[in-house]
Design an enzyme around this catalytic site. Structure first.
Site, PDB file in Angstrom:
ATOM      1  N   TYR A 228      -1.843  -1.504  10.992  1.00 35.57           N
ATOM      2  CA  TYR A 228      -2.161  -1.985   9.649  1.00 35.57           C
ATOM      3  C   TYR A 228      -1.049  -1.577   8.673  1.00 35.57           C
ATOM      4  O   TYR A 228      -0.510  -2.399   7.936  1.00 35.57           O
ATOM      5  CB  TYR A 228      -3.515  -1.419   9.170  1.00 35.57           C
ATOM      6  CG  TYR A 228      -3.634  -1.432   7.670  1.00 35.57           C
ATOM      7  CD1 TYR A 228      -3.885  -2.625   7.000  1.00 35.57           C
ATOM      8  CD2 TYR A 228      -3.429  -0.276   6.919  1.00 35.57           C
ATOM      9  CE1 TYR A 228      -3.940  -2.649   5.611  1.00 35.57           C
ATOM     10  CE2 TYR A 228      -3.483  -0.293   5.540  1.00 35.57           C
ATOM     11  CZ  TYR A 228      -3.741  -1.484   4.887  1.00 35.57           C
ATOM     12  OH  TYR A 228      -3.772  -1.518   3.520  1.00 35.57           O
TER      13      TYR A 228
ATOM     14  N   LYS B  95       2.156  -3.778   6.318  1.00 33.54           N
ATOM     15  CA  LYS B  95       2.546  -3.698   4.898  1.00 33.54           C
ATOM     16  C   LYS B  95       4.058  -3.469   4.772  1.00 33.54           C
ATOM     17  O   LYS B  95       4.726  -4.061   3.931  1.00 33.54           O
ATOM     18  CB  LYS B  95       1.759  -2.584   4.193  1.00 33.54           C
ATOM     19  CG  LYS B  95       0.258  -2.851   4.121  1.00 33.54           C
ATOM     20  CD  LYS B  95      -0.035  -4.143   3.365  1.00 33.54           C
ATOM     21  CE  LYS B  95      -1.482  -4.533   3.355  1.00 33.54           C
ATOM     22  NZ  LYS B  95      -1.743  -5.863   2.797  1.00 33.54           N
TER      23      LYS B  95
ATOM     24  N   SER C 149       0.843  -1.201   0.000  1.00 33.57           N
ATOM     25  CA  SER C 149       0.000   0.000   0.000  1.00 33.57           C
ATOM     26  C   SER C 149       0.869   1.239   0.000  1.00 33.57           C
ATOM     27  O   SER C 149       1.981   1.247   0.557  1.00 33.57           O
ATOM     28  CB  SER C 149      -0.856  -0.024   1.263  1.00 33.57           C
ATOM     29  OG  SER C 149      -1.406   1.238   1.518  1.00 33.57           O
TER      30      SER C 149
HETATM   31  N1  UFG Z   1     -12.873  10.865   3.840  1.00 31.63           N
HETATM   32  C1  UFG Z   1     -13.853  11.764   4.190  1.00 31.63           C
HETATM   33  N2  UFG Z   1     -15.013  11.290   4.708  1.00 31.63           N
HETATM   34  C2  UFG Z   1     -15.254   9.973   4.890  1.00 31.63           C
HETATM   35  C3  UFG Z   1     -14.238   9.045   4.505  1.00 31.63           C
HETATM   36  C4  UFG Z   1     -13.054   9.534   4.001  1.00 31.63           C
HETATM   37  O1  UFG Z   1     -13.680  12.985   4.064  1.00 31.63           O
HETATM   38  O2  UFG Z   1     -16.326   9.609   5.372  1.00 31.63           O
HETATM   39  C5  UFG Z   1     -11.609  11.363   3.271  1.00 31.63           C
HETATM   40  C6  UFG Z   1     -10.397  11.039   4.140  1.00 31.63           C
HETATM   41  O3  UFG Z   1     -10.217  12.025   5.114  1.00 31.63           O
HETATM   42  C7  UFG Z   1      -9.298  11.005   3.106  1.00 31.63           C
HETATM   43  C8  UFG Z   1      -9.992  10.527   1.828  1.00 31.63           C
HETATM   44  O4  UFG Z   1     -11.380  10.717   2.045  1.00 31.63           O
HETATM   45  O5  UFG Z   1      -8.827  12.287   2.889  1.00 31.63           O
HETATM   46  C9  UFG Z   1      -9.758   9.074   1.531  1.00 31.63           C
HETATM   47  O6  UFG Z   1     -10.065   8.316   2.687  1.00 31.63           O
HETATM   48  P1  UFG Z   1     -10.193   6.722   2.647  1.00 31.63           P
HETATM   49  O7  UFG Z   1     -10.506   6.284   4.038  1.00 31.63           O
HETATM   50  O8  UFG Z   1     -11.126   6.319   1.568  1.00 31.63           O
HETATM   51  O9  UFG Z   1      -8.762   6.255   2.194  1.00 31.63           O
HETATM   52  P2  UFG Z   1      -7.346   6.549   2.868  1.00 31.63           P
HETATM   53  O10 UFG Z   1      -6.558   7.299   1.864  1.00 31.63           O
HETATM   54  O11 UFG Z   1      -7.435   7.126   4.205  1.00 31.63           O
HETATM   55  O12 UFG Z   1      -6.849   5.075   3.106  1.00 31.63           O
HETATM   56  C10 UFG Z   1      -6.547   4.259   2.026  1.00 31.63           C
HETATM   57  C11 UFG Z   1      -6.847   2.795   2.377  1.00 31.63           C
HETATM   58  C12 UFG Z   1      -5.948   2.321   3.472  1.00 31.63           C
HETATM   59  C13 UFG Z   1      -4.511   2.616   3.135  1.00 31.63           C
HETATM   60  C14 UFG Z   1      -4.337   4.071   2.802  1.00 31.63           C
HETATM   61  C15 UFG Z   1      -2.954   4.362   2.313  1.00 31.63           C
HETATM   62  O13 UFG Z   1      -8.196   2.679   2.800  1.00 31.63           O
HETATM   63  O14 UFG Z   1      -6.115   0.935   3.588  1.00 31.63           O
HETATM   64  O15 UFG Z   1      -5.210   4.428   1.746  1.00 31.63           O
HETATM   65  O16 UFG Z   1      -2.714   5.709   2.317  1.00 31.63           O
HETATM   66  F1  UFG Z   1      -3.708   2.352   4.184  1.00 31.63           F
END
Ligand code: UFG
Length: 338
Positions: A149, A153, A124
């Site tokens: 988590y 990785k 990741s």
């Molecule tokens: N976000 C919101 N509201 C929500 C959910 C997410 O504003 O209800 C925002 C988060 O703050 C972030 C973006 O949307 O800025 C993406 O969030 P995600 O949770 O969809 O994804 P992440 O980038 O946080 O996480 C993903 C994977 C993880 C991995 C990570 C690596 O889900 O498994 O990328 O950076 F570790």
């Protein structure tokens, strides 16, 4: 090739099974449905027109793996099976180390015993943490993970590297995924989050369908153009095809190898841009509000994917619009089944 796909009933796993079949490979799914559903197998059958071989079991169980490897001819493995909830991993780190690290070790030991040498591992972009420079390349230094988590990785990558360095005959590739979104365009398979989604796109589609009241955008005061976080959102089918390309690359190689590839679009989009695009392509209005920042969120990241373009001869084919259209079609299909 006969390819064992651990976690093949999951979101990325199921889409990869389809692309492996389209490319002429024979996948064998190993899954324990701990974070997926049996209905995925029906979706696969509807897309492919035949049943993919499926074995129910936990790939952290050496007796299960031993049975799988001794009763099937396996030429290589794609290892998806892992837990992936960042928040849960903070609450329950041992579950993550046991499952994610333990299953990788058990798997490699079984592969060694059965002289199966080719493995593609799900890593990741979380290994980059908050990068100093974007886009990140594979040479960008990894940073200490900010969740157990994420650490699994980093450790997973190190295990692969060290096993190859120890002089084994293995050929290992770690794919560093950016943010997978979308669904198969047939709407037969897609993301099936259990409970309240923590990821952005399923939260959006569940809000649009009325399952959730409103999306909270976690912060609009970041140091980015519109103040929201930036991510590299890749269509899950493009990501699935990267696994086929990685396998084809492994097939061309006979000497030991450990290599890493970024798998994203090479583009950064903000959370707000994604919300606006979702509304536009699907011609609807989404209920959302701005809330506080989510602790631990990376501010901005997207990947340089030129290494995968060049060496794996892999390129993305789908746009953010495609992803958000397909994700919405999938959510509507789920709703129509209830
Ligand atoms: N976000 C919101 N509201 C929500 C959910 C997410 O504003 O209800 C925002 C988060 O703050 C972030 C973006 O949307 O800025 C993406 O969030 P995600 O949770 O969809 O994804 P992440 O980038 O946080 O996480 C993903 C994977 C993880 C991995 C990570 C690596 O889900 O498994 O990328 O950076 F570790």
């Amino acid at each position: 090739m006969n390819i064992l796909v651990t976690g093949g009933a999951g979101f990325i796993g199921s889409h990869t099974v389809v692309e492996l079949c389209h490319a002429g490979h024979t996948p064998i799914i190993l899954d324990d449905f701990s974070n997926s559903e049996r209905s995925v197998l029906d979706g696969l059958k509807n897309i492919l027109g035949f049943e993919v071989k499926f074995i129910e079991g936990n790939c952290n169980d050496s007796s299960v793996l031993e049975k799988v490897f001794s009763s099937n001819k396996i030429d290589g493995v794609i290892h998806f099976a892992a837990a992936k909830a960042v928040g849960e991993s903070v609450q329950n780190p041992l579950k993550y180390y046991e499952l994610n690290v333990g299953s990788l070790i058990t798997l490699i030991k079984t592969m060694e015993k059965h002289m199966v040498e080719k493995l593609v591992f799900s890593s990741s972009c979380t290994v980059y943490g908050e990068p100093d420079v974007i886009p990140v390349t594979e040479q960008t230094p990894r940073k200490p993970a900010n969740s157990p988590y994420g650490n699994t990785k980093t450790i997973g990558e190190d295990i692969l590297r060290d096993v190859v360095l120890a002089g084994n005959q293995f050929q290992f590739i770690a794919l560093r995924y950016f943010n997978p979104v979308g669904a198969h365009e047939s709407a037969e398979i897609g993301e099936l989050p259990s409970g309240v989604p923590s990821n952005l796109v399923p939260y959006i589609t569940q809000t649009a369908i009325g399952k959730r009241k409103s999306l909270t955008i976690f912060g609009d005061d970041y140091d980015t153009e519109d103040g929201t976080n930036i991510r590299d959102f890749i269509h899950v089918v493009d990501l699935a095809k990267a696994h086929v390309a990685a396998f084809d690359h492994l097939n061309d190689i006979s000497e030991p190898l450990y290599d890493i590839f970024n798998i994203g679009t090479g583009l950064g989009n903000s959370v707000m841009e994604l919300v606006n695009t979702f509304e536009k392509v699907n011609n609807l209005k989404l209920n959302y509000s701005i809330g506080p920042r989510r602790p631990g969120d990376t501010v901005k990241i997207y990947g340089d994917v030129s290494k995968a373009n060049k060496i794996l001869n892999w390129h993305t084919e789908k746009t953010l619009e495609d992803s958000l259209r397909d994700a919405w079609r999938w959510e509507q299909k789920l709703a129509s089944k209830k």
